[in-house]
Design a protein around this motif. Sequence first.
Motif, PDB file in Angstrom:
ATOM      1  N   MET A   9       0.813  -1.184   0.000  1.00 27.68           N
ATOM      2  CA  MET A   9       0.000   0.000   0.000  1.00 27.68           C
ATOM      3  C   MET A   9       0.864   1.259   0.000  1.00 27.68           C
ATOM      4  O   MET A   9       0.378   2.331  -0.259  1.00 27.68           O
ATOM      5  CB  MET A   9      -0.935  -0.015   1.196  1.00 27.68           C
ATOM      6  CG  MET A   9      -1.799   1.192   1.286  1.00 27.68           C
ATOM      7  SD  MET A   9      -2.971   1.267   2.638  1.00 27.68           S
ATOM      8  CE  MET A   9      -2.486   0.009   3.752  1.00 27.68           C
ATOM      9  N   HIS A  29      -4.654   2.853  10.318  1.00 23.89           N
ATOM     10  CA  HIS A  29      -5.250   2.345   9.077  1.00 23.89           C
ATOM     11  C   HIS A  29      -5.593   3.453   8.084  1.00 23.89           C
ATOM     12  O   HIS A  29      -6.188   3.183   7.050  1.00 23.89           O
ATOM     13  CB  HIS A  29      -6.527   1.560   9.394  1.00 23.89           C
ATOM     14  CG  HIS A  29      -6.264   0.285  10.134  1.00 23.89           C
ATOM     15  ND1 HIS A  29      -5.810  -0.850   9.514  1.00 23.89           N
ATOM     16  CD2 HIS A  29      -6.362  -0.019  11.442  1.00 23.89           C
ATOM     17  CE1 HIS A  29      -5.652  -1.803  10.403  1.00 23.89           C
ATOM     18  NE2 HIS A  29      -5.980  -1.320  11.594  1.00 23.89           N
ATOM     19  N   ASP A  41       2.508   2.492   4.435  1.00 20.09           N
ATOM     20  CA  ASP A  41       1.930   1.195   4.736  1.00 20.09           C
ATOM     21  C   ASP A  41       1.283   1.290   6.111  1.00 20.09           C
ATOM     22  O   ASP A  41       1.466   2.282   6.817  1.00 20.09           O
ATOM     23  CB  ASP A  41       3.014   0.108   4.770  1.00 20.09           C
ATOM     24  CG  ASP A  41       3.518  -0.235   3.382  1.00 20.09           C
ATOM     25  OD1 ASP A  41       2.737  -0.141   2.423  1.00 20.09           O
ATOM     26  OD2 ASP A  41       4.701  -0.593   3.277  1.00 20.09           O
ATOM     27  N   TYR A  42       0.574   0.266   6.530  1.00 18.31           N
ATOM     28  CA  TYR A  42      -0.040   0.262   7.856  1.00 18.31           C
ATOM     29  C   TYR A  42       1.022   0.529   8.916  1.00 18.31           C
ATOM     30  O   TYR A  42       2.111  -0.029   8.881  1.00 18.31           O
ATOM     31  CB  TYR A  42      -0.716  -1.080   8.142  1.00 18.31           C
ATOM     32  CG  TYR A  42      -1.173  -1.189   9.566  1.00 18.31           C
ATOM     33  CD1 TYR A  42      -2.315  -0.524   9.991  1.00 18.31           C
ATOM     34  CD2 TYR A  42      -0.431  -1.895  10.501  1.00 18.31           C
ATOM     35  CE1 TYR A  42      -2.719  -0.579  11.310  1.00 18.31           C
ATOM     36  CE2 TYR A  42      -0.831  -1.954  11.822  1.00 18.31           C
ATOM     37  CZ  TYR A  42      -1.970  -1.303  12.220  1.00 18.31           C
ATOM     38  OH  TYR A  42      -2.369  -1.354  13.524  1.00 18.31           O
ATOM     39  N   GLY A  87      -1.671   7.851   6.059  1.00 15.62           N
ATOM     40  CA  GLY A  87      -1.257   6.650   6.750  1.00 15.62           C
ATOM     41  C   GLY A  87      -0.521   6.852   8.055  1.00 15.62           C
ATOM     42  O   GLY A  87       0.032   5.901   8.594  1.00 15.62           O
ATOM     43  N   ASP A 106      -6.648   5.156  -2.449  1.00 12.31           N
ATOM     44  CA  ASP A 106      -7.443   5.215  -3.676  1.00 12.31           C
ATOM     45  C   ASP A 106      -7.595   6.647  -4.174  1.00 12.31           C
ATOM     46  O   ASP A 106      -7.499   6.918  -5.369  1.00 12.31           O
ATOM     47  CB  ASP A 106      -8.820   4.584  -3.464  1.00 12.31           C
ATOM     48  CG  ASP A 106      -8.737   3.088  -3.278  1.00 12.31           C
ATOM     49  OD1 ASP A 106      -7.748   2.471  -3.746  1.00 12.31           O
ATOM     50  OD2 ASP A 106      -9.654   2.520  -2.668  1.00 12.31           O
ATOM     51  N   GLU A 144      -5.198   3.068   4.258  1.00 12.44           N
ATOM     52  CA  GLU A 144      -6.125   2.228   3.499  1.00 12.44           C
ATOM     53  C   GLU A 144      -7.238   3.050   2.865  1.00 12.44           C
ATOM     54  O   GLU A 144      -7.795   2.662   1.839  1.00 12.44           O
ATOM     55  CB  GLU A 144      -6.725   1.158   4.406  1.00 12.44           C
ATOM     56  CG  GLU A 144      -5.701   0.154   4.888  1.00 12.44           C
ATOM     57  CD  GLU A 144      -6.270  -0.820   5.898  1.00 12.44           C
ATOM     58  OE1 GLU A 144      -7.496  -0.812   6.149  1.00 12.44           O
ATOM     59  OE2 GLU A 144      -5.475  -1.596   6.455  1.00 12.44           O
ATOM     60  N   THR A 145      -7.585   4.171   3.473  1.00 10.10           N
ATOM     61  CA  THR A 145      -8.660   5.003   2.921  1.00 10.10           C
ATOM     62  C   THR A 145      -8.129   6.121   2.037  1.00 10.10           C
ATOM     63  O   THR A 145      -8.858   6.622   1.190  1.00 10.10           O
ATOM     64  CB  THR A 145      -9.528   5.610   4.047  1.00 10.10           C
ATOM     65  OG1 THR A 145      -8.695   6.368   4.915  1.00 10.10           O
ATOM     66  CG2 THR A 145     -10.219   4.524   4.835  1.00 10.10           C
TER      67      THR A 145
END
Length: 65
Positions: A1, A24, A52-53, A20, A31, A27-28
Amino acid sequence: MSYYRFIDKGEGPTKLFVGGIHGHEGETTIDFLKSMSYSDFSNGKTFIYNFDYTEYISTIKKRIL
């Protein structure tokens, strides 16, 4: 990610977008960051990084002064 992008549209302000940092969050934001096209950016330099996370990092100081 993990995601990095640099857009150089010449003279103008330098902008930094980071996603990030808060667990989390990446993750949103990934995109949205990937969906932006060159024409979406104004003049100047833009740096985008999506982590990344990670463990949650608070940006709010909980201790009362």
